[in-house]
Design an enzyme around this catalytic site. Structure first.
Site, PDB file in Angstrom:
ATOM      1  N   ASP A  75      87.309  33.937  -7.754  1.00 42.17           N
ATOM      2  CA  ASP A  75      86.373  34.402  -8.787  1.00 42.17           C
ATOM      3  C   ASP A  75      86.349  35.929  -8.815  1.00 42.17           C
ATOM      4  O   ASP A  75      86.172  36.572  -7.777  1.00 42.17           O
ATOM      5  CB  ASP A  75      84.961  33.884  -8.482  1.00 42.17           C
ATOM      6  N   THR A 108      98.111  25.050 -10.007  1.00 46.85           N
ATOM      7  CA  THR A 108      96.663  24.993  -9.839  1.00 46.85           C
ATOM      8  C   THR A 108      96.101  24.786 -11.238  1.00 46.85           C
ATOM      9  O   THR A 108      96.805  24.996 -12.232  1.00 46.85           O
ATOM     10  CB  THR A 108      96.040  26.272  -9.228  1.00 46.85           C
TER      11      THR A 108
HETATM   12  C1  LIG Z   1      88.311  30.558 -10.453  1.00 46.98           C
HETATM   13  S1  LIG Z   1      88.228  29.161  -9.440  1.00 46.98           S
HETATM   14  C2  LIG Z   1      89.936  28.821  -9.087  1.00 46.98           C
HETATM   15  C3  LIG Z   1      90.158  27.409  -8.640  1.00 46.98           C
HETATM   16  C4  LIG Z   1      91.593  27.047  -8.225  1.00 46.98           C
HETATM   17  N1  LIG Z   1      92.012  27.827  -7.070  1.00 46.98           N
HETATM   18  C5  LIG Z   1      92.572  27.219  -9.340  1.00 46.98           C
HETATM   19  O1  LIG Z   1      93.443  28.089  -9.238  1.00 46.98           O
HETATM   20  O2  LIG Z   1      92.483  26.470 -10.330  1.00 46.98           O
HETATM   21  C6  LIG Z   1      87.643  29.855  -7.914  1.00 46.98           C
HETATM   22  C7  LIG Z   1      87.071  28.823  -6.959  1.00 46.98           C
HETATM   23  O3  LIG Z   1      86.704  29.456  -5.744  1.00 46.98           O
HETATM   24  C8  LIG Z   1      85.466  28.918  -5.293  1.00 46.98           C
HETATM   25  N2  LIG Z   1      84.821  29.895  -4.401  1.00 46.98           N
HETATM   26  C9  LIG Z   1      84.215  31.048  -4.733  1.00 46.98           C
HETATM   27  N3  LIG Z   1      83.727  31.675  -3.652  1.00 46.98           N
HETATM   28  C10 LIG Z   1      84.055  30.900  -2.589  1.00 46.98           C
HETATM   29  C11 LIG Z   1      83.801  30.986  -1.184  1.00 46.98           C
HETATM   30  N4  LIG Z   1      83.143  32.017  -0.669  1.00 46.98           N
HETATM   31  N5  LIG Z   1      84.257  29.989  -0.402  1.00 46.98           N
HETATM   32  C12 LIG Z   1      84.930  28.922  -0.921  1.00 46.98           C
HETATM   33  N6  LIG Z   1      85.188  28.789  -2.239  1.00 46.98           N
HETATM   34  C13 LIG Z   1      84.763  29.756  -3.060  1.00 46.98           C
HETATM   35  C14 LIG Z   1      84.708  28.667  -6.573  1.00 46.98           C
HETATM   36  O4  LIG Z   1      83.652  27.735  -6.391  1.00 46.98           O
HETATM   37  C15 LIG Z   1      85.806  28.144  -7.482  1.00 46.98           C
HETATM   38  O5  LIG Z   1      85.968  26.750  -7.399  1.00 46.98           O
END
Ligand SMILES: C[S@@+](CC[C@H](N)C(=O)[O-])C[C@H]1O[C@@H](n2cnc3c(N)ncnc32)[C@H](O)[C@@H]1O
Length: 209
Positions: free
Chosen positions: A114, A186
């Site tokens: 994110d 992804t």
């Molecule tokens: C923009 S999405 C990308 C998802 C996937 N990696 C993709 O490429 O389709 C970012 C993901 O990271 C997770 N995320 C954000 N901060 C995180 C943290 N501190 N620990 C684990 N997951 C986290 C969010 O909940 C979200 O599902």
């Protein structure tokens, strides 16, 4: 009438971080001693399912902050019949700091973290100096950290953390290129590929610092 969701039993594949006892021992956690790769923020679990099916000789664990997505990821792996995927709902930094043993991960994957656009929210970005330092310790020597993002400014920030770090050596010749070079699977990569939107990635070898 509301649409019925099919319920998938994710027992054994999904866990809450709060229910686990640190430190983890991977052979106990997975029930076998296959090598382990870890994904931070798997979202809906497309990478985990794809990689788990492609590499049956490797165990994959995803740590996902959003419980809803962690369950979706686990359910995807269960539906695909994969016995080598686990998903933990919780914070990745806490997982890496307290639960993941040093030098126990072959590849650490971080895809489309994110961006937290607002300046005052930047400190929430998962890839920061603390993360990078812990990554340099949980990955085995000779293992890899792989990062991909569509946000060039975030990518530059990540490069600024990794380039001077003595534990990381870039593997790829070109530092900024379309993620298509990896054919990364992804949810976000597949969406951006269809939209023709560029994204940026780098693979680093982890060395003795
Ligand atoms: C923009 S999405 C990308 C998802 C996937 N990696 C993709 O490429 O389709 C970012 C993901 O990271 C997770 N995320 C954000 N901060 C995180 C943290 N501190 N620990 C684990 N997951 C986290 C969010 O909940 C979200 O599902």
């Amino acid at each position: 009438m509301p649409r019925r969701r099919s319920l998938v039993d994710t027992t054994g594949t999904f866990s809450l971080l709060d229910d686990l006892t640190p430190p983890l021992r991977w052979p106990e956690f997975f029930g076998d001693d296959r090598p382990v790769e870890l994904e931070v923020g798997p979202g809906k679990g497309v990478f985990l399912a794809h990689a788990g099916a492609e590499q049956p000789g490797t165990n994959f664990v995803g740590v996902e902050l959003a419980k809803k997505y962690a369950i979706i990821s686990a359910a995807r792996a269960v539906k695909a019949g994969l016995d080598n995927v686990r998903v933990v709902a919780g914070d990745a930094q806490k997982f890496l700091d307290d639960f993941v043993p040093d030098r126990s991960v072959e590849i650490l994957h971080v895809y489309f973290p994110d961006p937290w656009w607002k300046k005052r929210h930047r400190k929430r970005r998962v890839v920061n100096a603390r993360f990078v330092d812990r990554a340099s310790k949980v990955v085995k020597l000779g293992g890899e950290l792989r990062v991909m993002t569509d946000v060039e400014e975030y990518f530059r920030e990540i490069l600024d953390l990794l380039t001077p770090h003595p534990a990381f050596e870039p593997i790829d010749e070109s530092r900024v290129e379309s993620g298509d070079a990896w054919q990364l699977q992804t949810n976000f990569a597949n969406k951006f590929r269809i939209e023709g939107r560029p994204f940026f990635g780098e693979r680093y070898r982890v060395l003795e610092p």
